[in-house]
Design an enzyme around this catalytic site. Structure first.
Site, PDB file in Angstrom:
ATOM      1  N   ASP A  82      38.347  17.598  33.731  1.00 20.07           N
ATOM      2  CA  ASP A  82      37.514  18.672  34.260  1.00 20.07           C
ATOM      3  C   ASP A  82      37.700  19.989  33.519  1.00 20.07           C
ATOM      4  O   ASP A  82      38.696  20.235  32.855  1.00 20.07           O
ATOM      5  CB  ASP A  82      37.768  18.868  35.751  1.00 20.07           C
ATOM      6  CG  ASP A  82      39.244  19.020  36.095  1.00 20.07           C
ATOM      7  OD1 ASP A  82      40.094  18.478  35.367  1.00 20.07           O
ATOM      8  OD2 ASP A  82      39.557  19.673  37.109  1.00 20.07           O
ATOM      9  N   GLU A 140      41.541  17.707  38.067  1.00 20.70           N
ATOM     10  CA  GLU A 140      42.926  18.203  38.093  1.00 20.70           C
ATOM     11  C   GLU A 140      43.003  19.634  38.569  1.00 20.70           C
ATOM     12  O   GLU A 140      44.015  20.053  39.140  1.00 20.70           O
ATOM     13  CB  GLU A 140      43.544  18.079  36.688  1.00 20.70           C
ATOM     14  CG  GLU A 140      45.018  18.418  36.611  1.00 20.70           C
ATOM     15  CD  GLU A 140      45.318  19.920  36.499  1.00 20.70           C
ATOM     16  OE1 GLU A 140      46.349  20.363  37.057  1.00 20.70           O
ATOM     17  OE2 GLU A 140      44.510  20.655  35.878  1.00 20.70           O
TER      18      GLU A 140
END
Length: 394
Positions: A82, A140
């Site tokens: 991400d 994350e």
């Protein structure tokens, strides 16, 4: 040719290809748990390498498998996917094309390095025994953390406790170098949300108001006692506030102020005590000044503890691969990582990959709009992880 030399040669041969992969990923970043195009891109690259077993985990994540000559020991290599809600300010050709979204934490590098590792290992699959699981993990950057979702998946749970390796870029470390720390490495992380509810009105008549701006100011200053006077000097702790919103004006006292921050430490007992103390302190200040106060501190990631034996072994293997001058010992790092969840039930090693280059002006920190990397680090990152994987399987 020795296997380590083969890995170095393959990493060098493939490096230009994977510089382009990193730039592709960098141009199209996606926020946590929305990595749909990123997932499709990674799947395509894995298929191009020749990997057939690719499973979806946590909706946008991928778990790919490479089998060696024999299927005995299994290890897992992890990269996160991400990006962050940051508007990129770099002027490079591969600047983010997604407005307000940027790979400012280097997850594009993590994915690219793992793809390079995958290509190297697939090329050498007849020269090692064991199984390598490649985990491309979503989310994350935000709680509850993609790791917690991956760990609930049947595909992951079927692996059982196995060694986990992960790496993270570090701009303060020059490209070509890596760093290790055994035992406690990264801090726990809890998010703090405080709402101070007063009574707004005209700034010219403060006696008719309950000023949440003033009260919030007292709270922010007083809360620092949590670290300066309540925490043991032997226990590293950080309390930081990064966002304050009070929608008044130069002559308007607002009804409400919100404060957002983070608390980090290494001691789980103190962590629980600190949250209780902070909540009590904040509420007592607000109530003592006539306001209502709502405190929400959702529990975040635990501290990250590297397995001592595994990490020491990986450090020595890194020295064999890169040379002693290119492997450094790391200090405690107050950042937090959801890789910490994996370390609770598996022997794990999380290490840092140098990506900085002061001569090229590549010095911006993580989570900044000008973060960038020396792309020579991709060859180091992909090659080293392939080497560590084979040493771990051996």
């Amino acid at each position: 040719m020795e296997i380590n030399e083969k890995i170095k040669q393959l990493a060098k041969n493939f490096s230009s290809e994977f510089v382009e992969v990193r730039r592709d990923l960098h141009q199209y970043p996606e926020l946590s748990f929305n990595e749909h195009q990123t997932s499709k891109y990674i799947r395509k690259k894995l298929q191009e390498i020749g990997i057939e077993r690719i499973q979806t985990v946590a909706e946008t994540g991928l778990l790919a498998t490479i089998h060696g000559a024999e299927k005995d020991k299994t290890i897992l290599l992890r990269a996160d996917m991400d990006a962050l809600p940051i508007q990129e300010e770099n002027t490079v050709d591969y600047v983010s094309k997604n407005n307000g979204v940027m790979h400012a934490c280097g997850h594009d590098v993590h994915m690219t390095s793992l793809l390079l590792t995958a290509k190297i290992l697939f090329e050498l699959k007849n020269e090692f025994s064991g199984t390598v699981e490649l985990l491309f993990q979503p989310g994350e950057e935000v709680m509850p953390g993609g790791a917690t979702l991956v760990m609930k998946e049947a595909a992951y749970k079927s692996l059982g406790p196995i060694p986990h390796l992960g790496q993270h870029v570090m701009p303060n470390l020059p490209a070509g170098k890596v760093g290790f720390r055994s035992g406690l490495f990264m801090a726990s992380m809890d998010e703090i949300y405080i709402s101070v509810i007063g009574k707004g009105g005209h700034a010219a008549v403060p006696e008719e108001c309950i000023d949440p701006i003033l009260i919030a100011s007292h709270i922010i200053i007083a809360a620092q006692q949590l670290v300066s006077r309540m925490a043991s000097p032997k226990t590293p702790s950080v309390l930081s506030f990064g966002r304050i919103i009070g929608n008044g004006a130069n002559n308007v006292i607002p009804d409400k102020v919100t404060i957002e921050g983070t608390f980090r430490t290494y001691d789980e007992v103190w962590r629980t005590e600190a949250i209780e103390k902070l909540t009590k302190l904040v509420k007592s200040i607000a109530e003592g000044m006539g306001a209502e106060c709502i405190v929400d501190i959702p529990r975040g990631y635990p501290n990250l503890k590297n397995d001592v034996a595994l990490t020491n072994a990986m450090k020595q293997d890194a020295i064999l691969f890169l040379g002693e001058d290119n492997v450094v010992d790391l200090d405690l790092w107050m950042a937090a990582e959801d890789f910490a969840y994996y370390t609770q039930n598996n022997p794990a090693c999380f290490y840092l990959l140098g990506v900085g280059n002061t001569e090229k002006g590549i010095t911006s920190g993580l989570h900044t709009p000008t973060f960038n990397i020396d792309e020579s680090a991709l060859e180091t990152g992909g090659g080293l992880m392939a080497w560590l994987a084979l040493e771990l399987l051996a």
